[in-house]
Design a protein around this motif. Structure first.
Motif, PDB file in Angstrom:
ATOM      1  N   GLN A 167      62.783  12.335  37.367  1.00 33.04           N
ATOM      2  CA  GLN A 167      61.428  12.669  37.777  1.00 33.04           C
ATOM      3  C   GLN A 167      60.423  12.123  36.764  1.00 33.04           C
ATOM      4  OE1 GLN A 167      60.723  14.336  40.722  1.00 33.04           O
ATOM      5  NE2 GLN A 167      62.934  14.214  41.101  1.00 33.04           N
ATOM      6  N   THR A 168      59.244  11.804  37.250  1.00 34.23           N
ATOM      7  CA  THR A 168      58.178  11.311  36.364  1.00 34.23           C
ATOM      8  C   THR A 168      57.249  12.439  35.925  1.00 34.23           C
ATOM      9  OG1 THR A 168      56.813  10.743  38.282  1.00 34.23           O
ATOM     10  CG2 THR A 168      58.241   9.018  37.398  1.00 34.23           C
ATOM     11  N   THR A 169      57.427  13.612  36.492  1.00 34.60           N
ATOM     12  CA  THR A 169      56.626  14.775  36.114  1.00 34.60           C
ATOM     13  C   THR A 169      57.562  15.914  35.731  1.00 34.60           C
ATOM     14  OG1 THR A 169      56.536  15.592  38.396  1.00 34.60           O
ATOM     15  CG2 THR A 169      54.751  14.131  37.670  1.00 34.60           C
ATOM     16  N   GLY A 170      56.991  16.955  35.148  1.00 33.59           N
ATOM     17  CA  GLY A 170      57.787  18.110  34.756  1.00 33.59           C
ATOM     18  C   GLY A 170      58.603  17.836  33.514  1.00 33.59           C
ATOM     19  N   ASN A 171      59.406  18.817  33.143  1.00 38.79           N
ATOM     20  CA  ASN A 171      60.164  18.751  31.896  1.00 38.79           C
ATOM     21  C   ASN A 171      61.664  18.606  32.086  1.00 38.79           C
ATOM     22  OD1 ASN A 171      58.008  21.412  31.324  1.00 38.79           O
ATOM     23  ND2 ASN A 171      57.690  19.453  30.307  1.00 38.79           N
ATOM     24  N   ASP A 180      65.145  17.458  34.697  1.00 38.03           N
ATOM     25  CA  ASP A 180      65.961  17.020  35.822  1.00 38.03           C
ATOM     26  C   ASP A 180      67.354  16.743  35.260  1.00 38.03           C
ATOM     27  OD1 ASP A 180      66.082  14.108  35.052  1.00 38.03           O
ATOM     28  OD2 ASP A 180      63.945  14.218  35.503  1.00 38.03           O
ATOM     29  N   LEU A 181      68.325  16.563  36.115  1.00 36.30           N
ATOM     30  CA  LEU A 181      69.697  16.397  35.650  1.00 36.30           C
ATOM     31  C   LEU A 181      69.903  15.110  34.867  1.00 36.30           C
ATOM     32  CD1 LEU A 181      71.762  17.736  38.700  1.00 36.30           C
ATOM     33  CD2 LEU A 181      71.000  18.950  36.656  1.00 36.30           C
ATOM     34  N   VAL A 182      69.127  14.083  35.202  1.00 38.42           N
ATOM     35  CA  VAL A 182      69.241  12.810  34.495  1.00 38.42           C
ATOM     36  C   VAL A 182      68.763  12.970  33.049  1.00 38.42           C
ATOM     37  CG1 VAL A 182      68.525  10.393  34.431  1.00 38.42           C
ATOM     38  CG2 VAL A 182      68.925  11.519  36.634  1.00 38.42           C
ATOM     39  N   ARG A 183      67.596  13.541  32.886  1.00 38.10           N
ATOM     40  CA  ARG A 183      67.047  13.728  31.537  1.00 38.10           C
ATOM     41  C   ARG A 183      67.827  14.774  30.746  1.00 38.10           C
ATOM     42  NH1 ARG A 183      60.717  14.554  32.503  1.00 38.10           N
ATOM     43  NH2 ARG A 183      61.500  15.560  34.401  1.00 38.10           N
ATOM     44  N   ALA A 184      68.380  15.770  31.437  1.00 34.27           N
ATOM     45  CA  ALA A 184      69.186  16.782  30.752  1.00 34.27           C
ATOM     46  C   ALA A 184      70.388  16.135  30.068  1.00 34.27           C
ATOM     47  CB  ALA A 184      69.651  17.846  31.739  1.00 34.27           C
ATOM     48  N   LYS A 185      71.012  15.191  30.760  1.00 32.03           N
ATOM     49  CA  LYS A 185      72.150  14.468  30.194  1.00 32.03           C
ATOM     50  C   LYS A 185      71.720  13.679  28.967  1.00 32.03           C
ATOM     51  CE  LYS A 185      76.554  13.433  31.087  1.00 32.03           C
ATOM     52  NZ  LYS A 185      77.600  14.454  31.324  1.00 32.03           N
ATOM     53  N   GLU A 186      70.593  13.017  29.077  1.00 28.56           N
ATOM     54  CA  GLU A 186      70.080  12.212  27.966  1.00 28.56           C
ATOM     55  C   GLU A 186      69.779  13.077  26.749  1.00 28.56           C
ATOM     56  OE1 GLU A 186      66.210   9.377  26.911  1.00 28.56           O
ATOM     57  OE2 GLU A 186      66.699   9.813  29.006  1.00 28.56           O
ATOM     58  N   GLY A 187      69.280  14.285  26.965  1.00 26.29           N
ATOM     59  CA  GLY A 187      68.922  15.172  25.867  1.00 26.29           C
ATOM     60  C   GLY A 187      70.082  15.965  25.296  1.00 26.29           C
ATOM     61  N   GLY A 188      71.287  15.743  25.851  1.00 23.16           N
ATOM     62  CA  GLY A 188      72.460  16.448  25.344  1.00 23.16           C
ATOM     63  C   GLY A 188      72.555  17.890  25.779  1.00 23.16           C
ATOM     64  N   LEU A 189      71.860  18.268  26.855  1.00 29.13           N
ATOM     65  CA  LEU A 189      71.883  19.651  27.331  1.00 29.13           C
ATOM     66  C   LEU A 189      73.198  19.923  28.053  1.00 29.13           C
ATOM     67  CD1 LEU A 189      70.307  22.311  27.672  1.00 29.13           C
ATOM     68  CD2 LEU A 189      69.395  21.393  29.818  1.00 29.13           C
ATOM     69  N   ASP A 190      73.908  20.954  27.625  1.00 26.70           N
ATOM     70  CA  ASP A 190      75.201  21.290  28.210  1.00 26.70           C
ATOM     71  C   ASP A 190      75.128  22.458  29.180  1.00 26.70           C
ATOM     72  OD1 ASP A 190      77.076  19.460  26.715  1.00 26.70           O
ATOM     73  OD2 ASP A 190      76.149  20.488  25.028  1.00 26.70           O
ATOM     74  N   ALA A 191      74.217  23.385  28.952  1.00 28.91           N
ATOM     75  CA  ALA A 191      74.104  24.559  29.818  1.00 28.91           C
ATOM     76  C   ALA A 191      72.646  24.972  29.919  1.00 28.91           C
ATOM     77  CB  ALA A 191      74.945  25.714  29.283  1.00 28.91           C
ATOM     78  N   GLN A 192      72.236  25.320  31.135  1.00 26.20           N
ATOM     79  CA  GLN A 192      70.877  25.764  31.379  1.00 26.20           C
ATOM     80  C   GLN A 192      70.883  27.080  32.130  1.00 26.20           C
ATOM     81  OE1 GLN A 192      67.580  24.196  30.643  1.00 26.20           O
ATOM     82  NE2 GLN A 192      67.363  26.390  30.953  1.00 26.20           N
ATOM     83  N   VAL A 193      70.173  28.070  31.595  1.00 24.95           N
ATOM     84  CA  VAL A 193      69.939  29.291  32.356  1.00 24.95           C
ATOM     85  C   VAL A 193      68.668  29.070  33.170  1.00 24.95           C
ATOM     86  CG1 VAL A 193      69.631  31.770  32.319  1.00 24.95           C
ATOM     87  CG2 VAL A 193      70.967  30.670  30.512  1.00 24.95           C
TER      88      VAL A 193
END
Length: 391
Positions: free
Chosen positions: A52-56, A58-71
Motif C-alpha cells: 500500500q502507498t498509504t497507512g502504516n 500491509d503484509l509486504v511491508r511487515a515482512k520487510e520490517g521483520g515483523l513476526d506477529a501482530q495483534v
C-alpha cells in the motif's frame, strides 16, 4: 609469539561473526501488540495483502520490517452499545479471517506461544486478536466466551468510554464526579476472574487508575498495557504513572510502548491543534467523506505531510520512553505496541512497519544487549502470553 597471536585471532573471529543491528533484528522474534488496520480497512476497503502507498501496515511491508506477529485491534467507538458493539467486533474479526483465507501462505491465526513460534518457523505472520473496549462484550460473559473462541487473546477493559463495570482513564480524569462508579464493580471482578480462567490477557492501556489497581488486586495472571507510555515523561491521562508501572512490573506484566506522537511528546498536542485549525475546512470535508474523524485526521496529515512532519517528535523521544520504563521496572517488562494505523502522527522516522529496525539499532547504540533487545522486541510478550494461556 603465541601470546600475541591468540588475541589477534580472537579479535578477527569476533569481527567475522559479529552481527549487524539488522541481522540481530531479523533473527529476533518481533511482536507488535497493537495495530488498528482492521478499523480502517472496513472504511477504505484496502487490501492489506498487497503493498500500500498509504497507512502504516500491509503484509509486504511487515515482512520487510521483520515483523513476526501482530495483534490486530478489534475496535469500535462509544457510539456502539448493546445490540451493536458485539456485532461490530465480529464484523472486524470476519475481516481478519478473510485476509487469512486470502493469503494463507503469508498470515495465520495463532492463539498461544507455541502456535506463534510455529508460524515464525513457517515464515508466516502470526495474527492475534485484541479486543479494544469492554463495551463490545455488552456486559455478557457468554460474549467473552464467543470472542475467546474466535481468537481474542486480550481484552482492553475499556476504551475511552467507561463500561457499567469499569471506569476509563478519560472518564476518571475528566468527569470523575459524575460517574456512577469508579474502578471495578462486582461484575467487573467477575469478568476479570473469567478472563483469567479462559487465558485471555487483561489489557490496562485505557482503563482508569482506580480500575488499574482494582484489576491488580483481583487477577491471578500477569496483565499487559498493550499501547501506553510514561506519565512522568508526558502528563497525558492515557499514560501510566511510575507507581502504576512499578505495580505492573511486580505483577509480572508488560507495558508495550505506544508510538503516537501525542503520548510521546508533551508539546505535540498544542502544535497538532494549531495544525488542525489551519486546515479546518479541509478536515471537515474529509470527515464527511470518511464518516470517521480519526481517519480524516490521518488523511489530512498525509496530504500536508511536509507541514505535519514539522511537528513530529524526534525518534530519540520514543527510544527514551522505552529506556525510561526499562530502567524503572526492568527490561523484562517492556515491549512494542505501536498503535500504527490508529493515529495521525508518529516520531520522525517511524512511518510504517518497515521502520522497526531503527528501534533495534538505537537500543543497541545506547547500550542494550542483544538479549535485552530480544526481550523488548518479542520475548516479553511470549512470556506473558504463555503465563496466561498455559502454552
Amino acid at each position: 609469539m603465541k601470546k600475541i597471536l591468540l588475541p589477534i585471532i580472537f579479535l578477527l573471529a569476533t569481527n567475522i561473526y559479529a552481527q549487524t543491528p539488522m541481522e540481530i533484528h531479523q533473527r529476533a522474534i518481533l511482536i507488535d501488540t497493537h495495530n488498528d488496520i482492521l478499523s480502517n480497512e472496513l472504511i477504505t476497503h484496502l487490501d492489506m495483502g498487497k503493498l500500500q502507498t498509504t497507512g502504516n501496515f500491509d503484509l509486504v511491508r511487515a515482512k520487510e520490517g521483520g515483523l513476526d506477529a501482530q495483534v490486530f485491534s478489534i475496535w469500535c467507538g462509544e457510539d456502539y452499545g448493546k445490540g451493536t458493539a458485539f456485532k461490530f467486533a465480529n464484523r472486524e474479526i470476519d475481516s481478519l479471517y478473510a485476509v487469512i483465507a486470502r493469503y494463507p501462505d503469508k498470515i495465520t491465526l495463532v492463539r498461544n506461544s507455541k502456535e506463534l513460534e510455529q508460524a515464525v518457523k513457517d515464515h508466516k505472520l502470526a495474527a492475534l486478536i485484541g479486543v479494544e473496549g469492554g463495551h463490545m462484550i455488552e456486559d455478557r460473559l457468554d460474549y467473552i466466551d464467543s470472542l475467546a473462541k474466535r481468537g481474542m487473546r486480550y481484552l482492553t477493559l475499556t476504551w475511552n468510554n467507561s463500561t457499567s463495570w469499569s471506569s476509563s482513564a478519560r472518564d476518571e480524569t475528566t468527569r470523575r464526579g459524575t460517574l456512577t462508579h469508579v474502578g471495578l464493580t462486582d461484575l467487573g471482578k467477575q469478568i476479570i476472574h473469567h478472563l483469567n480462567d479462559l487465558g485471555v490477557m487483561i489489557d490496562l492501556s485505557h482503563p482508569g487508575e482506580q480500575t488499574f489497581y482494582d484489576v491488580l488486586a483481583t487477577t491471578n495472571k500477569p496483565v499487559i498495557a498493550s499501547h501506553s507510555c510514561s506519565y512522568t515523561l508526558n502528563h497525558h491521562y492515557r499514560n501510566l504513572k511510575d507507581d502504576q508501572l512499578k505495580a505492573l512490573g511486580k505483577n509480572g506484566g508488560v507495558v508495550f510502548i505506544n508510538f503516537y506522537s501525542g503520548f510521546v511528546d508533551s508539546t505535540y498536542a498544542k502544535k497538532a491543534d494549531a495544525f488542525s485549525h489551519r486546515h479546518k475546512a479541509e478536515l471537515d470535508s474529509l470527515t464527511n467523506v470518511y464518516h470517521d474523524a480519526d481517519l480524516a485526521n490521518i488523511r489530512l496529515n498525509v496530504i500536508h505531510k511536509a507541514e505535519s512532519d514539522q511537528i513530529r517528535p524526534p525518534l530519540s523521544m520514543l527510544i527514551h520512553e522505552i529506556d525510561y520504563i526499562a530502567k524503572l521496572i526492568g527490561v523484562d517488562h517492556v515491549g512494542i505496541g505501536s498503535d500504527f494505523d490508529g493515529a495521525e502522527s508518529y516520531p520522525l522516522g517511524m512511518d510504517s512497519v518497515t521502520d522497526y529496525p531503527k528501534i533495534t539499532a538505537e537500543l543497541l547504540k545506547i547500550g542494550y544487549s542483544e538479549k535485552d533487545v530480544d526481550k523488548i522486541l518479542g520475548g516479553n510478550f511470549l512470556r506473558v502470553l504463555k503465563a496466561n494461556t498455559g502454552k
